[in-house]
Write a protein that holds these residues in place. Sequence first.
Motif, PDB file in Angstrom:
ATOM      1  N   ALA A  67       0.924  -1.343  -0.059  1.00 15.97           N
ATOM      2  CA  ALA A  67      -0.038  -0.131   0.012  1.00 15.97           C
ATOM      3  C   ALA A  67       0.542   1.343   0.001  1.00 15.97           C
ATOM      4  O   ALA A  67       0.298   2.357  -0.052  1.00 15.97           O
ATOM      5  CB  ALA A  67      -0.973  -0.100   1.341  1.00 15.97           C
ATOM      6  N   LEU A  68       2.071   1.252  -0.019  1.00 16.21           N
ATOM      7  CA  LEU A  68       3.025   2.360   0.201  1.00 16.21           C
ATOM      8  C   LEU A  68       3.707   2.624  -1.266  1.00 16.21           C
ATOM      9  O   LEU A  68       4.146   1.836  -1.922  1.00 16.21           O
ATOM     10  CB  LEU A  68       4.164   1.845   1.030  1.00 16.21           C
ATOM     11  N   SER A  69       3.535   4.012  -1.713  1.00 22.70           N
ATOM     12  CA  SER A  69       3.931   4.459  -3.043  1.00 22.70           C
ATOM     13  C   SER A  69       5.093   5.605  -2.453  1.00 22.70           C
ATOM     14  O   SER A  69       4.759   6.375  -1.707  1.00 22.70           O
ATOM     15  CB  SER A  69       3.142   4.912  -3.730  1.00 22.70           C
ATOM     16  N   ILE A  70       6.146   5.403  -3.227  1.00 30.23           N
ATOM     17  CA  ILE A  70       7.455   6.294  -2.926  1.00 30.23           C
ATOM     18  C   ILE A  70       7.682   7.079  -4.238  1.00 30.23           C
ATOM     19  O   ILE A  70       8.168   6.403  -5.259  1.00 30.23           O
ATOM     20  CB  ILE A  70       8.436   5.853  -2.226  1.00 30.23           C
TER      21      ILE A  70
ATOM     22  N   ILE B 189      -2.818   8.210   0.628  1.00 26.74           N
ATOM     23  CA  ILE B 189      -2.894   9.490   1.808  1.00 26.74           C
ATOM     24  C   ILE B 189      -1.547   9.757   2.042  1.00 26.74           C
ATOM     25  O   ILE B 189      -0.554   8.761   2.313  1.00 26.74           O
ATOM     26  CB  ILE B 189      -3.447   8.855   3.133  1.00 26.74           C
ATOM     27  N   ALA B 190      -1.054  10.905   1.988  1.00 24.28           N
ATOM     28  CA  ALA B 190       0.247  11.468   1.895  1.00 24.28           C
ATOM     29  C   ALA B 190       0.863  11.407   3.436  1.00 24.28           C
ATOM     30  O   ALA B 190      -0.052  11.593   4.360  1.00 24.28           O
ATOM     31  CB  ALA B 190       0.371  13.008   1.447  1.00 24.28           C
ATOM     32  N   ILE B 191       2.136  10.922   3.597  1.00 21.80           N
ATOM     33  CA  ILE B 191       2.651  10.847   4.964  1.00 21.80           C
ATOM     34  C   ILE B 191       3.865  11.985   4.809  1.00 21.80           C
ATOM     35  O   ILE B 191       4.568  12.045   4.103  1.00 21.80           O
ATOM     36  CB  ILE B 191       3.377   9.262   4.982  1.00 21.80           C
ATOM     37  N   GLU B 192       3.998  12.689   6.115  1.00 21.80           N
ATOM     38  CA  GLU B 192       4.824  13.759   6.257  1.00 21.80           C
ATOM     39  C   GLU B 192       6.185  12.977   6.732  1.00 21.80           C
ATOM     40  O   GLU B 192       6.218  12.480   7.965  1.00 21.80           O
ATOM     41  CB  GLU B 192       4.327  14.849   7.109  1.00 21.80           C
ATOM     42  N   LEU B 193       7.173  13.003   6.102  1.00 21.98           N
ATOM     43  CA  LEU B 193       8.477  12.456   6.431  1.00 21.98           C
ATOM     44  C   LEU B 193       9.412  13.704   6.584  1.00 21.98           C
ATOM     45  O   LEU B 193       9.393  14.729   5.754  1.00 21.98           O
ATOM     46  CB  LEU B 193       8.925  11.371   5.499  1.00 21.98           C
ATOM     47  N   THR B 194      10.618  13.642   7.265  1.00 23.12           N
ATOM     48  CA  THR B 194      11.590  14.567   7.333  1.00 23.12           C
ATOM     49  C   THR B 194      12.371  14.109   6.098  1.00 23.12           C
ATOM     50  O   THR B 194      12.245  13.122   5.564  1.00 23.12           O
ATOM     51  CB  THR B 194      12.516  14.510   8.584  1.00 23.12           C
ATOM     52  N   ALA B 195      13.418  15.131   5.781  1.00 28.23           N
ATOM     53  CA  ALA B 195      14.109  14.879   4.558  1.00 28.23           C
ATOM     54  C   ALA B 195      15.300  13.445   5.145  1.00 28.23           C
ATOM     55  O   ALA B 195      15.417  12.702   3.914  1.00 28.23           O
ATOM     56  CB  ALA B 195      15.278  15.955   4.449  1.00 28.23           C
TER      57      ALA B 195
ATOM     58  N   LYS C 259       5.698   6.084  11.202  1.00 31.65           N
ATOM     59  CA  LYS C 259       4.833   6.797  10.303  1.00 31.65           C
ATOM     60  C   LYS C 259       4.459   6.095   9.090  1.00 31.65           C
ATOM     61  O   LYS C 259       3.226   6.168   8.774  1.00 31.65           O
ATOM     62  CB  LYS C 259       5.797   8.036   9.712  1.00 31.65           C
ATOM     63  N   ILE C 260       5.036   5.142   8.479  1.00 34.01           N
ATOM     64  CA  ILE C 260       4.856   4.210   7.437  1.00 34.01           C
ATOM     65  C   ILE C 260       4.299   2.915   7.741  1.00 34.01           C
ATOM     66  O   ILE C 260       3.359   2.518   6.930  1.00 34.01           O
ATOM     67  CB  ILE C 260       5.938   3.892   6.424  1.00 34.01           C
ATOM     68  N   GLN C 261       4.255   2.459   8.958  1.00 35.36           N
ATOM     69  CA  GLN C 261       3.646   1.485   9.408  1.00 35.36           C
ATOM     70  C   GLN C 261       3.132   1.385  10.663  1.00 35.36           C
ATOM     71  O   GLN C 261       3.518   0.650  11.586  1.00 35.36           O
ATOM     72  CB  GLN C 261       4.462  -0.081   9.231  1.00 35.36           C
ATOM     73  N   PRO C 262       2.057   2.164  11.026  1.00 32.56           N
ATOM     74  CA  PRO C 262       1.300   2.363  12.215  1.00 32.56           C
ATOM     75  C   PRO C 262       0.880   1.492  12.918  1.00 32.56           C
ATOM     76  O   PRO C 262       0.725   1.413  14.117  1.00 32.56           O
ATOM     77  CB  PRO C 262       0.319   3.547  12.002  1.00 32.56           C
ATOM     78  N   ASP C 263       0.455   0.421  12.174  1.00 35.70           N
ATOM     79  CA  ASP C 263      -0.035  -1.016  12.965  1.00 35.70           C
ATOM     80  C   ASP C 263       0.966  -1.900  13.093  1.00 35.70           C
ATOM     81  O   ASP C 263       1.469  -2.629  12.125  1.00 35.70           O
ATOM     82  CB  ASP C 263      -1.127  -1.603  11.755  1.00 35.70           C
ATOM     83  N   PRO C 264       1.380  -2.200  14.181  1.00 34.61           N
ATOM     84  CA  PRO C 264       2.381  -2.973  14.487  1.00 34.61           C
ATOM     85  C   PRO C 264       2.238  -4.498  14.168  1.00 34.61           C
ATOM     86  O   PRO C 264       3.268  -5.310  14.039  1.00 34.61           O
ATOM     87  CB  PRO C 264       2.860  -2.942  16.332  1.00 34.61           C
TER      88      PRO C 264
END
Length: 229
Positions: A136-139, A151-157, A205-210
């Motif tokens: 489900a993750l697109s980069i 849904i966009a995920i806010e990441l640091t650089a 952030k990218i895998q909130p469900d452990p």
Amino acid sequence: MKTILVVDDEPGIVQIARDYLDRAGFRVLTADDGPGALRLARTERPHLLVLDLMLPGMDGLDVTRSLRQDQATRKLPIIMLTARVEEADRLIGLELGADDYMTKPFSPRELVARVRAVLRRTEDNAPPVALIQIGALSIDLERRIVRRNGIAIELTATEFDLLAVLAREPGRPFTRSQLLDLVFDLSYAGYDRTVDAHIKNLRRKIQPDPDGLQYIVTVYGVGYKCIEL
């Protein structure tokens, strides 16, 4: 037909590897010592090297070091196949440029699978990838945007750079030192825990469900890798 060079001083190991790789459609060359491995790697130009660490004449680490210093062989994919299980050996091998490792005793079928996986991700003629999809993750590498289920995920650089390095080569284990070099431009052992802290935040952030799909997994005694789907 891809050519695989198998280097081990145990005839039984060589025969098993040869049989399974040959059955999988590969052309197989073999050597039983370090100098022979170097000679065949330079003259036959195999597509991948399966290399034992404990070899007569020159050990596998020195063979790897020599191949990486030679312009003609520096990109040769290497899978280390060894009975040595110490963490330091794995780390040194990966940091010298090995693409993967397996410990003996090993499954011949897994060896074939690892060979295929390494060849897929090191193919020189693969077009540049601008968008990586993992479950489900697109980069989006060009826009530096990460989405999960759209849904966009806010990441640091730094978090984005770590994710991009791992996701470009799914299945490849990276040591903390390699990630420091590639992302932080640092190579000091004292900064290893910096990587762990950023990975922890990135995972949250990218895998909130452990209990859900884990995109970044820990390779114990080595570092981290991105899953292959």
